[in-house]
Motif scaffolding. Structure first.
Motif, PDB file in Angstrom:
ATOM      1  N   ASP A  52       0.828  -1.208   0.000  1.00 58.43           N
ATOM      2  CA  ASP A  52       0.000   0.000   0.000  1.00 58.43           C
ATOM      3  C   ASP A  52       0.864   1.260   0.000  1.00 58.43           C
ATOM      4  O   ASP A  52       0.581   2.219  -0.721  1.00 58.43           O
ATOM      5  N   ILE A  53       1.902   1.268   0.814  1.00 54.31           N
ATOM      6  CA  ILE A  53       2.785   2.438   0.895  1.00 54.31           C
ATOM      7  C   ILE A  53       3.426   2.717  -0.463  1.00 54.31           C
ATOM      8  O   ILE A  53       3.414   3.858  -0.951  1.00 54.31           O
ATOM      9  N   THR A  54       3.962   1.687  -1.090  1.00 52.03           N
ATOM     10  CA  THR A  54       4.576   1.860  -2.412  1.00 52.03           C
ATOM     11  C   THR A  54       3.558   2.357  -3.425  1.00 52.03           C
ATOM     12  O   THR A  54       3.827   3.300  -4.190  1.00 52.03           O
ATOM     13  N   ASP A  55       2.379   1.747  -3.435  1.00 54.74           N
ATOM     14  CA  ASP A  55       1.331   2.160  -4.375  1.00 54.74           C
ATOM     15  C   ASP A  55       0.919   3.613  -4.147  1.00 54.74           C
ATOM     16  O   ASP A  55       0.781   4.382  -5.100  1.00 54.74           O
ATOM     17  N   LEU A  56       0.717   3.991  -2.888  1.00 54.68           N
ATOM     18  CA  LEU A  56       0.302   5.356  -2.586  1.00 54.68           C
ATOM     19  C   LEU A  56       1.384   6.364  -2.954  1.00 54.68           C
ATOM     20  O   LEU A  56       1.083   7.426  -3.520  1.00 54.68           O
ATOM     21  N   GLU A  57       2.631   6.047  -2.652  1.00 52.08           N
ATOM     22  CA  GLU A  57       3.729   6.948  -3.018  1.00 52.08           C
ATOM     23  C   GLU A  57       3.775   7.139  -4.536  1.00 52.08           C
ATOM     24  O   GLU A  57       3.952   8.269  -5.017  1.00 52.08           O
ATOM     25  N   LEU A  77      -1.371   7.048   3.452  1.00 47.86           N
ATOM     26  CA  LEU A  77       0.047   6.731   3.544  1.00 47.86           C
ATOM     27  C   LEU A  77       0.516   6.758   4.994  1.00 47.86           C
ATOM     28  O   LEU A  77       1.206   5.845   5.455  1.00 47.86           O
ATOM     29  N   THR A  78       0.112   7.766   5.722  1.00 48.17           N
ATOM     30  CA  THR A  78       0.459   7.864   7.141  1.00 48.17           C
ATOM     31  C   THR A  78      -0.122   6.685   7.915  1.00 48.17           C
ATOM     32  O   THR A  78       0.576   6.047   8.716  1.00 48.17           O
ATOM     33  N   ALA A  79      -1.382   6.371   7.663  1.00 41.74           N
ATOM     34  CA  ALA A  79      -2.033   5.262   8.366  1.00 41.74           C
ATOM     35  C   ALA A  79      -1.345   3.937   8.056  1.00 41.74           C
ATOM     36  O   ALA A  79      -1.096   3.131   8.964  1.00 41.74           O
ATOM     37  N   SER A  80      -1.000   3.707   6.802  1.00 38.30           N
ATOM     38  CA  SER A  80      -0.319   2.461   6.438  1.00 38.30           C
ATOM     39  C   SER A  80       1.037   2.347   7.121  1.00 38.30           C
ATOM     40  O   SER A  80       1.443   1.263   7.523  1.00 38.30           O
ATOM     41  N   GLY A  81       1.727   3.470   7.272  1.00 38.22           N
ATOM     42  CA  GLY A  81       3.009   3.452   7.989  1.00 38.22           C
ATOM     43  C   GLY A  81       2.827   3.044   9.440  1.00 38.22           C
ATOM     44  O   GLY A  81       3.595   2.235   9.971  1.00 38.22           O
ATOM     45  N   TYR A  82       1.799   3.589  10.087  1.00 36.62           N
ATOM     46  CA  TYR A  82       1.504   3.213  11.477  1.00 36.62           C
ATOM     47  C   TYR A  82       1.124   1.736  11.574  1.00 36.62           C
ATOM     48  O   TYR A  82       1.561   1.026  12.477  1.00 36.62           O
ATOM     49  N   HIS A  83       0.280   1.304  10.645  1.00 38.54           N
ATOM     50  CA  HIS A  83      -0.149  -0.110  10.668  1.00 38.54           C
ATOM     51  C   HIS A  83       1.037  -1.039  10.485  1.00 38.54           C
ATOM     52  O   HIS A  83       1.180  -2.032  11.200  1.00 38.54           O
TER      53      HIS A  83
END
Length: 92
Positions: A52-57, A77-83
């Motif tokens: 998800d992070i890669t896709d969002l970036e 992106l922030t939420a995926s980093g926390y998760h």
């Protein structure tokens, strides 16, 4: 989707069904992996968040004409980093 005239790629599909065969294959792989054990489920969750992070970036590039979408992607992106960090902590 309506605002930007984008067709819903999930229209008419059930949970776990995807119009993109690559996504469908990844989903099946991660479901299989995550079903093996709690540790494997957490590892699959880390993979999901990293994907998800890669896709969002990648999707954030060129969104100057859609600041509302860029803002939403930034929040996701922030939420995926926390998760991801939470799943990694549970794995430790």
């Amino acid at each position: 989707l309506e605002r930007y005239g984008i067709e819903d790629p999930t229209a008419g599909l059930s949970a776990g069904e995807f119009s993109d065969p690559i996504i469908e294959s990844l989903y099946a792989t991660l479901i299989d992996q995550g079903s093996a054990s709690l540790e494997d489920a957490l590892a699959a969750a880390v993979t999901i968040e990293e994907t998800d992070i890669t896709d969002l970036e990648n999707r954030l590039v060129g969104l100057e004409k859609a600041p509302d979408v860029a803002e939403m992607y930034s929040h996701l992106l922030t939420a995926s980093g926390y998760h991801r960090e939470a799943f990694k902590a549970w794995l430790s």
